[in-house]
Design a protein around this motif. Structure first.
Motif, mmCIF file in Angstrom:
data_model
loop_
_atom_site.group_PDB
_atom_site.id
_atom_site.type_symbol
_atom_site.label_atom_id
_atom_site.label_comp_id
_atom_site.label_asym_id
_atom_site.label_seq_id
_atom_site.Cartn_x
_atom_site.Cartn_y
_atom_site.Cartn_z
ATOM 1 N N ASN A 55 0.616 -1.172 0.176
ATOM 2 C CA ASN A 55 -0.046 -0.139 -0.030
ATOM 3 C C ASN A 55 0.902 1.320 -0.013
ATOM 4 O O ASN A 55 0.384 2.235 -0.553
ATOM 5 C CB ASN A 55 -1.118 -0.039 1.229
ATOM 6 N N GLU A 56 1.890 1.094 0.730
ATOM 7 C CA GLU A 56 2.780 2.390 0.707
ATOM 8 C C GLU A 56 3.100 2.822 -0.769
ATOM 9 O O GLU A 56 3.450 4.187 -0.820
ATOM 10 C CB GLU A 56 4.147 2.067 1.401
ATOM 11 N N ARG A 57 3.158 2.040 -1.714
ATOM 12 C CA ARG A 57 3.600 2.410 -3.014
ATOM 13 C C ARG A 57 2.490 3.332 -3.570
ATOM 14 O O ARG A 57 2.724 4.250 -4.274
ATOM 15 C CB ARG A 57 3.946 1.122 -3.776
ATOM 16 N N TYR A 58 1.379 2.947 -3.158
ATOM 17 C CA TYR A 58 0.138 3.820 -3.940
ATOM 18 C C TYR A 58 0.113 5.052 -3.070
ATOM 19 O O TYR A 58 -0.347 6.088 -3.636
ATOM 20 C CB TYR A 58 -1.278 3.050 -3.604
ATOM 21 N N ALA A 59 0.442 5.025 -1.708
ATOM 22 C CA ALA A 59 0.346 6.137 -0.995
ATOM 23 C C ALA A 59 1.608 7.191 -1.195
ATOM 24 O O ALA A 59 1.469 8.366 -0.462
ATOM 25 C CB ALA A 59 0.281 5.665 0.732
ATOM 26 N N ARG A 60 2.169 7.151 -2.236
ATOM 27 C CA ARG A 60 3.307 8.011 -2.787
ATOM 28 C C ARG A 60 2.731 8.880 -3.511
ATOM 29 O O ARG A 60 3.041 10.229 -3.575
ATOM 30 C CB ARG A 60 4.596 7.164 -3.391
ATOM 31 N N VAL A 61 1.474 8.711 -4.023
ATOM 32 C CA VAL A 61 0.671 9.872 -4.686
ATOM 33 C C VAL A 61 -0.798 9.944 -4.096
ATOM 34 O O VAL A 61 -1.360 11.164 -4.436
ATOM 35 C CB VAL A 61 0.375 9.700 -6.222
ATOM 36 N N HIS A 62 -1.235 9.086 -3.337
ATOM 37 C CA HIS A 62 -2.463 9.275 -2.581
ATOM 38 C C HIS A 62 -2.236 9.383 -1.026
ATOM 39 O O HIS A 62 -1.104 9.051 -0.470
ATOM 40 C CB HIS A 62 -3.379 8.161 -2.900
ATOM 41 N N SER A 63 -3.127 10.023 -0.505
ATOM 42 C CA SER A 63 -3.093 10.193 1.062
ATOM 43 C C SER A 63 -3.258 8.871 1.481
ATOM 44 O O SER A 63 -3.975 7.796 1.158
ATOM 45 C CB SER A 63 -3.950 11.170 1.765
ATOM 46 N N GLU A 64 -2.711 8.504 2.787
ATOM 47 C CA GLU A 64 -2.691 7.106 3.585
ATOM 48 C C GLU A 64 -4.321 6.950 3.886
ATOM 49 O O GLU A 64 -4.707 5.938 3.765
ATOM 50 C CB GLU A 64 -1.940 7.251 4.815
ATOM 51 N N ARG A 65 -4.947 7.941 4.206
ATOM 52 C CA ARG A 65 -6.325 7.801 4.963
ATOM 53 C C ARG A 65 -7.232 7.685 3.533
ATOM 54 O O ARG A 65 -8.087 6.930 3.855
ATOM 55 C CB ARG A 65 -6.961 8.924 5.563
#
Ligand code: SP5
Ligand code: ZN
Length: 341
Positions: A55-65
């Protein structure tokens, strides 16, 4: 050209609100099946199952929440006793509060959405994350020194921004892949978006940054979805000023006039000297697309591929829209074959 494809996209098969009615989504599993069948039929190249990413890879451009919301929304929805698709129905427009995330799932759905074309179903998260993984693996393959790859993503991604979904898009596959290139040492990435609809999500994610050049050709927002972005005067802000380029085009645009803008776009991208180019490859510019208004023919897609090749950089094609399902495979693969020359 190597194609990355994960059949888990079948897990997402949703409804949307259109023309005042909840009806089957234009964005169907059959779309990707049709493109895959054409890849096989033409012998474009091998088909590889993408690896899984965190998930951290998606959270490089999206917010974690936001990523957390996508992952847990179905569970929160069914906890209320619902068994059918979840659709957003209230939005924090203009002077409404958008600084506080609601606790109730009905509020969260609107808080994290721009329209009612993004149902959350039982299999949505699995399909969505595997779609992003498809683009991530395509970029990793380029970074290993390969000149091109095709990420046959579904669901699409370019309407999804840092904190919202919309227009059949949940995670922004193209943006996630572009960021991954930069995170692994790339200095500059260009994203060329040729989907009929403006890639508002991609533009939004990189709007204030000079390390990603976003260039989009699309239906003029005065008369085309998404209506609220894609004007020519959106050129970036702050350090990103001058690194966002929109070519809004009128209904009825055919190859003759499309090619003028595409050629200009490709020259601008070439001058930027990117380490990689990501193509948001929507083929809803087709003359018979059921929801769009350009007039490209199947033959024109070969020329589109050749124009993209003229940029002269490693290129990752990421599947976006295209809804005339009988032709989507032919048109998408024509671009790839035109690129290969
Ligand atoms: C990825 C992508 O191409 N998303 C497009 C989302 C478009 N959604 C709204 C389209 C509205 C078109 N309404 C036409 C209804 C025809 N009866
Ligand atoms: Zn589109």
């Amino acid at each position: 050209m190597l194609t990355f494809y994960n059949p888990d996209h079948h897990l997402h098969h949703a409804s949307e609100l259109k023309d005042g009615k909840v009806s089957p989504c234009f964005e169907l599993p059959h779309r990707a099946d049709t493109v895959l069948a054409r890849v096989r039929q033409t012998g474009l190249g091998e088909i590889a199952l993408p690896a899984h990413y965190a998930n951290e890879r998606y959270a490089r451009v999206h917010s974690e929440r936001y990523v957390h919301f996508l992952e847990t929304a179905w569970q929160e929805w069914t906890a209320l006793g619902h068994q059918h698709d979840a659709l957003p129905l209230v939005w924090p427009v203009r002077d409404l509060r958008s600084d506080i995330e609601p606790e109730h799932i009905d509020g969260k759905l609107g808080f994290y959405a721009m329209d009612a074309g993004v149902a959350i179903t039982a299999g949505t998260w699995q399909a969505v994350r595997r779609s992003a993984d498809t683009a991530l693996n395509g970029m990793d393959y380029l970074l290993q020194g390969n000149g091109s790859a095709f990420a046959l993503c579904r669901p699409p991604g370019h309407h999804a921004a840092a904190e919202y979904m919309g227009g059949y898009c949940y995670l922004n596959n193209a943006a996630i892949a572009a960021q991954s290139c930069l995170d692994q040492g790339g200095k500059r990435v260009a994203i060329l978006d040729v989907d009929f609809h403006h890639g508002n999500g991609t533009q939004s994610i990189f709007y204030d940054r000079p390390d990603v050049l976003f260039v989009s050709l699309h239906g003029d927002p005065r008369c085309s979805y998404p209506y609220f972005s894609g004007h020519r005067d959106e050129t970036g802000k702050g350090a990103g000023q001058g690194f966002n380029l929109n070519y809004p085009l009128p209904h009825g645009t055919d190859w003759e006039s499309y090619a003028v803008s595409l050629s200009d776009a490709c020259q601008r991208i070439h001058a930027y000297q990117p380490d990689a180019v990501v193509i948001s490859l929507g083929v809803d510019t087709f003359e018979n697309d059921p929801i769009s208004h350009f007039r490209l023919t199947s033959q024109d897609y070969f020329k589109m591929g050749a124009a993209i090749a003229s940029i002269g950089a490693p290129t990752l094609f990421v599947m976006e829209g295209g809804y005339m399902v009988d032709e989507i495979g032919i048109n998408a693969v024509n671009v790839l074959q035109g690129f290969e020359g």
